[in-house]
Motif scaffolding. Structure first.
Motif, mmCIF file in Angstrom:
data_model
loop_
_atom_site.group_PDB
_atom_site.id
_atom_site.type_symbol
_atom_site.label_atom_id
_atom_site.label_comp_id
_atom_site.label_asym_id
_atom_site.label_seq_id
_atom_site.Cartn_x
_atom_site.Cartn_y
_atom_site.Cartn_z
ATOM 1 N N THR A 1 0.852 -1.175 0.000
ATOM 2 C CA THR A 1 0.000 0.000 0.000
ATOM 3 C C THR A 1 0.892 1.230 0.000
ATOM 4 O O THR A 1 1.696 1.400 0.923
ATOM 5 C CB THR A 1 -0.901 0.005 1.257
ATOM 6 O OG1 THR A 1 -1.626 -1.230 1.308
ATOM 7 C CG2 THR A 1 -1.870 1.171 1.224
ATOM 8 N N PRO A 2 0.777 2.092 -1.018
ATOM 9 C CA PRO A 2 1.650 3.259 -1.093
ATOM 10 C C PRO A 2 1.622 4.093 0.190
ATOM 11 O O PRO A 2 0.559 4.397 0.725
ATOM 12 C CB PRO A 2 1.081 4.058 -2.275
ATOM 13 C CG PRO A 2 0.409 3.015 -3.123
ATOM 14 C CD PRO A 2 -0.161 2.021 -2.146
ATOM 15 N N GLY A 3 2.793 4.414 0.689
ATOM 16 C CA GLY A 3 2.922 5.238 1.880
ATOM 17 C C GLY A 3 2.636 4.516 3.182
ATOM 18 O O GLY A 3 2.711 5.105 4.252
ATOM 19 N N VAL A 4 2.323 3.200 3.096
ATOM 20 C CA VAL A 4 1.977 2.455 4.310
ATOM 21 C C VAL A 4 2.919 1.281 4.523
ATOM 22 O O VAL A 4 3.600 1.192 5.534
ATOM 23 C CB VAL A 4 0.510 1.957 4.259
ATOM 24 C CG1 VAL A 4 0.177 1.126 5.489
ATOM 25 C CG2 VAL A 4 -0.446 3.130 4.112
ATOM 26 N N SER A 5 2.945 0.355 3.569
ATOM 27 C CA SER A 5 3.799 -0.825 3.701
ATOM 28 C C SER A 5 4.197 -1.325 2.318
ATOM 29 O O SER A 5 3.523 -1.054 1.333
ATOM 30 C CB SER A 5 3.082 -1.935 4.465
ATOM 31 O OG SER A 5 1.965 -2.387 3.719
ATOM 32 N N CYS A 6 5.302 -2.072 2.295
ATOM 33 C CA CYS A 6 5.813 -2.546 1.014
ATOM 34 C C CYS A 6 6.585 -3.841 1.215
ATOM 35 O O CYS A 6 7.274 -4.015 2.220
ATOM 36 C CB CYS A 6 6.716 -1.496 0.396
ATOM 37 S SG CYS A 6 7.441 -2.010 -1.172
ATOM 38 N N VAL A 7 6.478 -4.735 0.252
ATOM 39 C CA VAL A 7 7.262 -5.962 0.214
ATOM 40 C C VAL A 7 7.957 -6.006 -1.130
ATOM 41 O O VAL A 7 7.327 -5.824 -2.175
ATOM 42 C CB VAL A 7 6.361 -7.212 0.370
ATOM 43 C CG1 VAL A 7 7.153 -8.479 0.159
ATOM 44 C CG2 VAL A 7 5.680 -7.216 1.721
ATOM 45 N N PHE B 1 3.349 -8.841 -11.388
ATOM 46 C CA PHE B 1 2.905 -7.445 -11.352
ATOM 47 C C PHE B 1 1.495 -7.298 -11.917
ATOM 48 O O PHE B 1 0.623 -6.681 -11.300
ATOM 49 C CB PHE B 1 3.889 -6.574 -12.133
ATOM 50 C CG PHE B 1 3.410 -5.173 -12.367
ATOM 51 C CD1 PHE B 1 3.320 -4.286 -11.306
ATOM 52 C CD2 PHE B 1 3.061 -4.750 -13.630
ATOM 53 C CE1 PHE B 1 2.871 -2.984 -11.518
ATOM 54 C CE2 PHE B 1 2.613 -3.463 -13.848
ATOM 55 C CZ PHE B 1 2.514 -2.575 -12.791
ATOM 56 N N LEU B 2 1.264 -7.868 -13.088
ATOM 57 C CA LEU B 2 -0.057 -7.755 -13.718
ATOM 58 C C LEU B 2 -1.133 -8.460 -12.905
ATOM 59 O O LEU B 2 -2.266 -7.981 -12.824
ATOM 60 C CB LEU B 2 -0.001 -8.296 -15.149
ATOM 61 C CG LEU B 2 0.865 -7.474 -16.104
ATOM 62 C CD1 LEU B 2 1.002 -8.191 -17.436
ATOM 63 C CD2 LEU B 2 0.308 -6.073 -16.287
ATOM 64 N N GLN B 3 -0.787 -9.573 -12.283
ATOM 65 C CA GLN B 3 -1.745 -10.293 -11.441
ATOM 66 C C GLN B 3 -2.170 -9.421 -10.263
ATOM 67 O O GLN B 3 -3.342 -9.400 -9.885
ATOM 68 C CB GLN B 3 -1.142 -11.598 -10.935
ATOM 69 C CG GLN B 3 -2.105 -12.437 -10.124
ATOM 70 C CD GLN B 3 -1.455 -13.729 -9.654
ATOM 71 O OE1 GLN B 3 -0.240 -13.830 -9.567
ATOM 72 N NE2 GLN B 3 -2.279 -14.707 -9.352
ATOM 73 N N SER B 4 -1.229 -8.665 -9.699
ATOM 74 C CA SER B 4 -1.571 -7.784 -8.578
ATOM 75 C C SER B 4 -2.546 -6.690 -9.001
ATOM 76 O O SER B 4 -3.284 -6.156 -8.186
ATOM 77 C CB SER B 4 -0.311 -7.173 -7.959
ATOM 78 O OG SER B 4 0.237 -6.184 -8.801
ATOM 79 N N LEU B 5 -2.547 -6.351 -10.288
ATOM 80 C CA LEU B 5 -3.476 -5.361 -10.830
ATOM 81 C C LEU B 5 -4.738 -6.012 -11.395
ATOM 82 O O LEU B 5 -5.603 -5.325 -11.920
ATOM 83 C CB LEU B 5 -2.801 -4.548 -11.938
ATOM 84 C CG LEU B 5 -1.573 -3.741 -11.529
ATOM 85 C CD1 LEU B 5 -0.950 -3.094 -12.752
ATOM 86 C CD2 LEU B 5 -1.939 -2.700 -10.490
ATOM 87 N N GLN B 6 -4.801 -7.324 -11.301
ATOM 88 C CA GLN B 6 -5.904 -8.124 -11.843
ATOM 89 C C GLN B 6 -6.050 -7.909 -13.347
ATOM 90 O O GLN B 6 -7.138 -7.749 -13.881
ATOM 91 C CB GLN B 6 -7.205 -7.827 -11.108
ATOM 92 C CG GLN B 6 -7.128 -8.157 -9.635
ATOM 93 C CD GLN B 6 -8.394 -7.846 -8.885
ATOM 94 O OE1 GLN B 6 -9.273 -7.143 -9.357
ATOM 95 N NE2 GLN B 6 -8.485 -8.387 -7.676
ATOM 96 N N ILE B 7 -4.900 -7.916 -14.032
ATOM 97 C CA ILE B 7 -4.851 -7.796 -15.497
ATOM 98 C C ILE B 7 -4.277 -9.089 -16.048
ATOM 99 O O ILE B 7 -3.269 -9.602 -15.545
ATOM 100 C CB ILE B 7 -3.957 -6.620 -15.930
ATOM 101 C CG1 ILE B 7 -4.557 -5.306 -15.449
ATOM 102 C CG2 ILE B 7 -3.777 -6.612 -17.448
ATOM 103 C CD1 ILE B 7 -3.664 -4.103 -15.700
#
Length: 82
Positions: free
Chosen positions: A49-55, A69-75
């Motif tokens: 989540t931008p500005g909150v957490s990152c992996v 990457f595309l799967q995370s965008l549901q593309i």
């Protein structure tokens, strides 16, 4: 500096050629999907989540990384049989 599309493609060619000739690695942050896939052979995918957490995932091949990457965008892309 702002570069038009043709200048960006030429710059990508120059960067890629330099990296290959010098047998070095380069860490390139690019937000243009076309340019990033042209220059990369491996990618690091960041999720969160931008500005909150990152992996940050371990470096992986271009195809697997772009699919993640595309799967995370549901593309998804359709792959036609040849």
């Amino acid at each position: 500096a702002y570069l038009d599309a043709e200048q960006r493609i030429e710059m990508a060619r120059v960067i890629r050629r330099c990296v290959l000739q010098e047998k070095r690695a380069a860490f390139i942050v690019e937000h243009d999907l076309m340019m990033s896939t042209y220059m990369a052979d491996r990618v690091i995918v960041y999720e969160g989540t931008p500005g909150v957490s990152c992996v940050a995932h371990a470096p992986e091949g271009l195809v697997c990384g772009m699919n993640r990457f595309l799967q995370s965008l549901q593309i998804t892309f359709r792959k036609d049989k040849n």
